[in-house]
Enzyme design. Structure first.
Site, PDB file in Angstrom:
ATOM      1  N   HIS A  83      14.635   2.842   6.550  1.00 18.77           N
ATOM      2  CA  HIS A  83      13.658   2.622   5.472  1.00 18.77           C
ATOM      3  C   HIS A  83      12.592   1.929   5.647  1.00 18.77           C
ATOM      4  CE1 HIS A  83      17.524   3.864   3.357  1.00 18.77           C
ATOM      5  NE2 HIS A  83      18.133   2.543   3.755  1.00 18.77           N
ATOM      6  N   HIS A 108       8.782  -6.854   7.434  1.00 21.04           N
ATOM      7  CA  HIS A 108       8.992  -5.519   7.559  1.00 21.04           C
ATOM      8  C   HIS A 108       7.734  -5.179   6.707  1.00 21.04           C
ATOM      9  CE1 HIS A 108      10.924  -6.387   3.868  1.00 21.04           C
ATOM     10  NE2 HIS A 108      10.340  -5.376   3.374  1.00 21.04           N
ATOM     11  N   HIS A 110       5.406  -1.666   4.495  1.00 19.80           N
ATOM     12  CA  HIS A 110       5.654  -0.637   3.495  1.00 19.80           C
ATOM     13  C   HIS A 110       4.397   0.038   3.561  1.00 19.80           C
ATOM     14  CE1 HIS A 110       9.419  -1.799   1.400  1.00 19.80           C
ATOM     15  NE2 HIS A 110       8.952  -3.161   1.692  1.00 19.80           N
ATOM     16  N   HIS A 127       5.973  -7.591   4.160  1.00 21.41           N
ATOM     17  CA  HIS A 127       6.810  -8.426   3.264  1.00 21.41           C
ATOM     18  C   HIS A 127       7.518  -9.436   4.335  1.00 21.41           C
ATOM     19  CE1 HIS A 127       7.150  -5.325  -0.072  1.00 21.41           C
ATOM     20  NE2 HIS A 127       6.251  -6.229  -0.226  1.00 21.41           N
ATOM     21  N   THR A 194      12.608  -5.134  -3.492  1.00 23.15           N
ATOM     22  CA  THR A 194      12.208  -3.901  -3.787  1.00 23.15           C
ATOM     23  C   THR A 194      13.174  -2.427  -3.373  1.00 23.15           C
ATOM     24  OG1 THR A 194      10.753  -3.484  -1.807  1.00 23.15           O
ATOM     25  CG2 THR A 194       9.833  -4.532  -3.739  1.00 23.15           C
ATOM     26  N   THR A 195      14.118  -3.037  -2.859  1.00 22.04           N
ATOM     27  CA  THR A 195      15.309  -2.132  -2.160  1.00 22.04           C
ATOM     28  C   THR A 195      16.505  -2.506  -2.931  1.00 22.04           C
ATOM     29  OG1 THR A 195      15.474  -3.357  -0.343  1.00 22.04           O
ATOM     30  CG2 THR A 195      14.089  -1.528  -0.118  1.00 22.04           C
TER      31      THR A 195
END
Ligand SMILES: [Zn+2]
Length: 243
Positions: A83, A108, A110, A127, A194-195
């Site tokens: 992800h 991590h 995005h 993030h 957000t996941t």
């Protein structure tokens, strides 16, 4: 109970790599963001009223106190969990916020950015996920524009794990300090992971000043993940964004 769920979510976030790519959710098709709430009872929060990411705008003037960053070079491994690409930290890096301590667990990425600022999307967002002793979360987010190469990214991404489930040790541990802008002015709002499971009660701290990453750095991350890993913008509802 809610705190325990959030702790569990962080643990899953940090450790789901051992199971490789989680087959139960993704960013497109039947397991995409529109259906996350439907994939598991645990994801009920994905339909909540205080979800992330958001378009940060309509700022409310406030007296936000400075975030007290105390970051050490303790990022010791980098993981592709299918992800995102994530750097995990040993305990010892923290921020002080609201008069208590949040420990840095991992950071991590995005691409494109999940949050927008005044309607603007950025090509990359990091993030930095922190948890306090009770499992409450604080996420520091930093945007990247395309521009000069970022040295902090170059260190952390020296050996990007190419396949879901891949994990590399970092021969030289990295500090999240390398991914902070000079100015630490920030926006603040309440949001969620957000996941999945989209747990709410997350303190979001979005740095106002973006960094830059080179076109090559951004495209190497994008080609590692194969697809955009940004959840769509969520409604603000009754929330405000403070600055
Ligand atoms: Zn994230």
């Amino acid at each position: 109970m809610k705190r325990n769920l959030i702790t569990l979510a962080v643990a899953m976030f940090a450790f789901n790599v051992t199971a490789g790519s989680d087959p139960h959710w993704g960013y497109s098709g039947k397991t995409g963001p529109q259906n996350w709430y439907n994939l598991s009872e645990a994801n009920a929060s994905c339909e909540g009223q205080n979800q992330s990411p958001i378009d940060l705008s309509g700022f409310v003037e406030s007296t936000l106190s400075a975030i007290d960053f105390s970051y050490q070079a303790q990022g010791h491994e980098i993981i592709n969990n299918g992800h995102t690409v994530q750097v995990n930290f040993e305990t010892g890096s923290q921020i002080k916020l609201d008069q208590h301590q949040f420990n840095l667990v991992q950071y991590h990425f995005h691409s494109p950015s999940e949050n927008h600022i005044n309607g603007k999307s950025y090509p990359l967002e990091v993030h930095m996920v922190h948890a306090d002793a009770d499992g409450a979360l604080a996420v520091v987010a930093v945007m990247f524009d395309e521009g000069a190469e970022n040295e902090g990214l170059a260190k952390a991404w020296a050996s990007l794990p190419k396949h879901a489930g891949d994990k590399h040790s970092l021969s030289t541990p990295v500090s999240a300090f390398d991914l902070l802008p000079k100015s630490q002015d920030y926006y603040r709002f309440n949001g969620s992971l957000t996941t999945p499971p989209c747990s709410e009660g997350v303190r979001w701290l979005v740095m106002k000043q973006p960094l830059t990453a080179s076109k090559a750095q951004i495209s190497s991350f994008q080609s590692t993940l194969h697809e955009p890993n940004n959840r769509p913008i969520q409604p603000l509802n009754a929330r405000v964004v403070m600055q």
